[in-house]
Each structure stands twice: as structure tokens, then as C-alpha cells.
Design a protein around this motif. Structure first.
Motif, PDB file in Angstrom:
ATOM      1  N   PHE A 100       7.256  -3.554   4.164  1.00 30.21           N
ATOM      2  CA  PHE A 100       7.423  -2.904   2.861  1.00 30.21           C
ATOM      3  C   PHE A 100       8.345  -1.708   3.036  1.00 30.21           C
ATOM      4  O   PHE A 100       8.162  -0.920   3.964  1.00 30.21           O
ATOM      5  CB  PHE A 100       6.057  -2.475   2.323  1.00 30.21           C
ATOM      6  N   HIS A 101       9.334  -1.602   2.156  1.00 31.73           N
ATOM      7  CA  HIS A 101      10.320  -0.523   2.260  1.00 31.73           C
ATOM      8  C   HIS A 101      10.192   0.378   1.048  1.00 31.73           C
ATOM      9  O   HIS A 101      10.364  -0.069  -0.085  1.00 31.73           O
ATOM     10  CB  HIS A 101      11.723  -1.107   2.368  1.00 31.73           C
ATOM     11  N   PHE A 102       9.916   1.651   1.307  1.00 27.82           N
ATOM     12  CA  PHE A 102       9.630   2.594   0.230  1.00 27.82           C
ATOM     13  C   PHE A 102      10.761   3.604   0.036  1.00 27.82           C
ATOM     14  O   PHE A 102      11.559   3.847   0.929  1.00 27.82           O
ATOM     15  CB  PHE A 102       8.357   3.386   0.549  1.00 27.82           C
ATOM     16  N   THR A 103      10.767   4.202  -1.157  1.00 26.07           N
ATOM     17  CA  THR A 103      11.583   5.375  -1.426  1.00 26.07           C
ATOM     18  C   THR A 103      10.572   6.471  -1.820  1.00 26.07           C
ATOM     19  O   THR A 103       9.408   6.160  -2.045  1.00 26.07           O
ATOM     20  CB  THR A 103      12.573   5.089  -2.576  1.00 26.07           C
ATOM     21  N   THR A 105       8.621   7.763  -3.897  1.00 21.14           N
ATOM     22  CA  THR A 105       8.035   7.587  -5.229  1.00 21.14           C
ATOM     23  C   THR A 105       6.640   6.992  -5.088  1.00 21.14           C
ATOM     24  O   THR A 105       6.330   6.348  -4.076  1.00 21.14           O
ATOM     25  CB  THR A 105       8.918   6.672  -6.107  1.00 21.14           C
ATOM     26  N   GLY A 106       5.818   7.210  -6.097  1.00 19.44           N
ATOM     27  CA  GLY A 106       4.482   6.615  -6.107  1.00 19.44           C
ATOM     28  C   GLY A 106       3.610   7.143  -4.991  1.00 19.44           C
ATOM     29  O   GLY A 106       3.585   8.341  -4.727  1.00 19.44           O
ATOM     30  N   LYS A 107       2.879   6.232  -4.345  1.00 22.94           N
ATOM     31  CA  LYS A 107       2.093   6.609  -3.185  1.00 22.94           C
ATOM     32  C   LYS A 107       2.175   5.485  -2.157  1.00 22.94           C
ATOM     33  O   LYS A 107       2.420   4.330  -2.520  1.00 22.94           O
ATOM     34  CB  LYS A 107       0.647   6.926  -3.578  1.00 22.94           C
TER      35      LYS A 107
ATOM     36  N   VAL B  17       1.690   8.857 -11.370  1.00 23.36           N
ATOM     37  CA  VAL B  17       1.824   7.722 -10.450  1.00 23.36           C
ATOM     38  C   VAL B  17       1.185   6.506 -11.114  1.00 23.36           C
ATOM     39  O   VAL B  17       0.040   6.570 -11.546  1.00 23.36           O
ATOM     40  CB  VAL B  17       1.151   8.026  -9.094  1.00 23.36           C
ATOM     41  N   VAL B  58      13.785   0.857  -5.877  1.00 21.25           N
ATOM     42  CA  VAL B  58      12.782   1.840  -5.465  1.00 21.25           C
ATOM     43  C   VAL B  58      11.774   1.282  -4.459  1.00 21.25           C
ATOM     44  O   VAL B  58      11.097   2.033  -3.761  1.00 21.25           O
ATOM     45  CB  VAL B  58      12.011   2.408  -6.678  1.00 21.25           C
ATOM     46  N   PHE B  59      11.688  -0.045  -4.371  1.00 20.40           N
ATOM     47  CA  PHE B  59      10.711  -0.654  -3.472  1.00 20.40           C
ATOM     48  C   PHE B  59      11.176  -2.065  -3.148  1.00 20.40           C
ATOM     49  O   PHE B  59      11.681  -2.768  -4.013  1.00 20.40           O
ATOM     50  CB  PHE B  59       9.334  -0.713  -4.160  1.00 20.40           C
ATOM     51  N   SER B  60      11.023  -2.454  -1.885  1.00 20.87           N
ATOM     52  CA  SER B  60      11.304  -3.853  -1.553  1.00 20.87           C
ATOM     53  C   SER B  60      10.369  -4.286  -0.432  1.00 20.87           C
ATOM     54  O   SER B  60       9.735  -3.460   0.227  1.00 20.87           O
ATOM     55  CB  SER B  60      12.766  -4.045  -1.147  1.00 20.87           C
ATOM     56  N   SER B  61      10.311  -5.583  -0.228  1.00 19.66           N
ATOM     57  CA  SER B  61       9.384  -6.111   0.761  1.00 19.66           C
ATOM     58  C   SER B  61       9.908  -7.416   1.332  1.00 19.66           C
ATOM     59  O   SER B  61      10.508  -8.216   0.617  1.00 19.66           O
ATOM     60  CB  SER B  61       8.029  -6.330   0.084  1.00 19.66           C
ATOM     61  N   PHE B  76       2.925   1.208  -6.023  1.00 19.58           N
ATOM     62  CA  PHE B  76       2.906   2.357  -6.942  1.00 19.58           C
ATOM     63  C   PHE B  76       4.265   3.037  -7.062  1.00 19.58           C
ATOM     64  O   PHE B  76       5.012   3.139  -6.077  1.00 19.58           O
ATOM     65  CB  PHE B  76       1.870   3.377  -6.458  1.00 19.58           C
ATOM     66  N   LEU B  77       4.561   3.504  -8.272  1.00 16.43           N
ATOM     67  CA  LEU B  77       5.783   4.270  -8.518  1.00 16.43           C
ATOM     68  C   LEU B  77       5.416   5.561  -9.249  1.00 16.43           C
ATOM     69  O   LEU B  77       4.349   5.659  -9.841  1.00 16.43           O
ATOM     70  CB  LEU B  77       6.763   3.470  -9.390  1.00 16.43           C
ATOM     71  N   THR B  78       6.331   6.519  -9.237  1.00 15.26           N
ATOM     72  CA  THR B  78       6.143   7.744 -10.012  1.00 15.26           C
ATOM     73  C   THR B  78       6.992   7.644 -11.280  1.00 15.26           C
ATOM     74  O   THR B  78       8.174   7.272 -11.212  1.00 15.26           O
ATOM     75  CB  THR B  78       6.582   8.975  -9.190  1.00 15.26           C
TER      76      THR B  78
END
Lengths: 149, 106
Positions: A100-103, A105-107, B17, B58-61, B76-78
Motif C-alpha cells: 500500500f502506497h500512501f500520501t 492524508t487520512g490515517k 478523516v 492519493v493512495f495506491s496498492s 482513509f483520506l483527509t
């Protein structure tokens, strides 16, 4: 005093000895493959224990769908965030489950469902923005394996 | 054609969030199984999942053969700004499946 050693006792002893020498080697081979796989993803940085929490059932009756949640105890700010989480199943035919690749943001928390071929340790590794690598693991006892025959 | 189902909140407060849940029906054939004749069934899985929010990734997998059939994911995102949220699944055969929604940030 007379000591009798039955054939059965001798054979059981040999069997136990063989199992004892074989078992750790097999376990190591699985763990080594997972280490090797993770090393390639993390650039060989040695992971520290901590920060990473795995939520998994202790006993999975059906290895075809085992829900897992990974939570990393870390903020998600531009200065300090979780860049990646890698999940491996040490006892599967191939160790990789997902990355999983995050930036920022979120948690740092994800949930998915995976297949587990047999009872084994599941490990998650987190790569932080400062380059440090953390890991956590949990054993899952699998009643019916989920990798097909 | 696999059908994705997604759960994205329609509104959120700035800085909140929020969770995105997504699932798609797909066999995720791992390549480990054998058919009745004992021949291995070739691998065919979704190997990548990407989320963009207001045009930014913003997110990948990356997914492997160990991911269960009909893959489910939660992350989760903000809430930073109002805009579209797009989800994309990439199949081994090159097909791309997508779904999404939009969020209003007040």
C-alpha cells in the motif's frame, strides 16, 4: 536392572529427531523468502519491532478469506507520514500479499481480505517518510487452507 | 465485466478523516490452483488499485495472488477540498475497471 528399548521407541526417537532437524529449516526457508522479498521492497533497511499492529483472527476456519487490518502508530503529516505498508504471508507459496502506497492524508490504516494456505505468521512492514522501517506480525491458525490444490 | 461497488461519503468537514470502502467482483485466480486434469490454471488477478482525489493520486496498492476473490479494501483520506474521487482497478489482462463519486467539503 533390565532396560528394554522397544523397536517402536527407537523409531519414534528417530522420527522425532528428524522432525526436529527438519522443522526449523523449513520454517526458516519460509521466513527467509519473506525477508528477501521485503528486503527488495524496503531497500534492505533492517526493520525495527513496533509501531505496526496487525488485526487478524487467531484462528481462521476458511483460509480463502481472512480479513486483516494493519494500523501504524504514526501521524500522516507532510513532515512525518507512512509512505508504504507491505504485507507478507510467510507460509504461502509466494510471500507477497499486498503493498500500500500512501500520501500524507487520512490515517495509516487499511483493511483487506487474503488467502492463507496453512497456519503461519503474517507480517506487515511500514516504511516511514524518514526512511525508518517498522514491523509487526501475528500467527494465524488456518483450519482449511485457501491456496487450492 | 466486474462490477465495482464503492462507499464514499457525500460530504465532510474540512480536515475530517473519512473512510472509503470498495469492492469488486473478480475471481482473483491466483495461479496456484489446478484444474481437473491437474494442469495449473493461469493467474488472472487485479494487480493494482489506485485512488485519485480532486485529480491527484492519493493512495495506491499492489495486489498479489494471496488477495481473496471479490477483493474488498478500506482506507482513509483527509477531506481537503470538494471534488471527484476516482477508483481504478487494473487487471492482469490490461483491463481497467473504474468507479467513484464526489465529496463536498464544507
Amino acid at each position: 536392572m533390565k532396560t528394554t528399548v522397544s523397536r517402536r521407541t527407537v523409531l519414534a526417537g528417530i522420527g522425532a529427531g528428524a522432525a526436529a532437524t527438519l522443522a526449523p529449516r523449513l520454517a526458516l526457508a519460509d521466513k527467509a523468502a519473506a525477508d528477501d522479498y521485503l528486503g527488495k521492497l524496503t531497500g534492505g533497511v533492517a526493520p525495527k519491532e513496533g509501531k505496526v499492529k496487525l488485526k487478524l483472527p487467531q484462528i481462521a476456519e476458511n483460509g480463502n478469506t481472512v480479513q486483516f487490518t494493519v494500523v501504524v502508530d504514526n501521524p500522516m503529516t507532510a513532515e512525518n507520514y507512512v509512505k508504504a505498508i507491505h504485507v507478507v504471508a510467510e507460509g504461502n507459496p509466494s510471500p507477497g500479499v499486498a503493498s500500500f502506497h500512501f500520501t500524507p492524508t487520512g490515517k495509516p490504516e487499511i483493511t483487506m481480505r487474503m488467502r492463507l494456505g496453512k497456519t503461519q505468521d503474517v507480517r506487515a512492514v511500514a516504511v516511514l517518510s524518514d526512511g525508518s522501517v517498522w514491523q509487526g506480525s501475528q500467527e494465524v491458525k488456518v483450519t482449511i487452507g485457501g491456496c487450492g490444490g | 465485466m466486474p462490477t465495482p461497488r464503492v462507499k464514499i461519503p457525500g460530504t465532510a468537514a474540512k480536515g475530517e478523516v473519512f473512510e472509503i470502502k470498495a469492492t469488486i467482483d473478480h475471481d482473483m485466480e491466483s495461479g496456484q490452483r489446478k484444474n481437473k486434469e491437474g494442469k495449473p490454471i493461469p493467474r488472472k488477478i487485479i494487480n493494482k488499485f489506485v485512488c485519485t482525489y480532486a485529480g491527484k493520486e492519493v493512495f495506491s496498492s499492489d495486489w498479489h495472488g494471496a488477495i481473496s476473490a471479490n477483493p474488498y479494501i478500506s482506507f482513509f483520506l483527509t477531506a481537503t477540498e470538494s471534488g471527484p474521487i476516482e477508483l481504478k482497478w487494473v487487471d492482469d489482462d490490461g483491463s481497467v475497471y473504474s468507479a467513484g463519486g464526489s465529496i463536498t467539503v464544507a
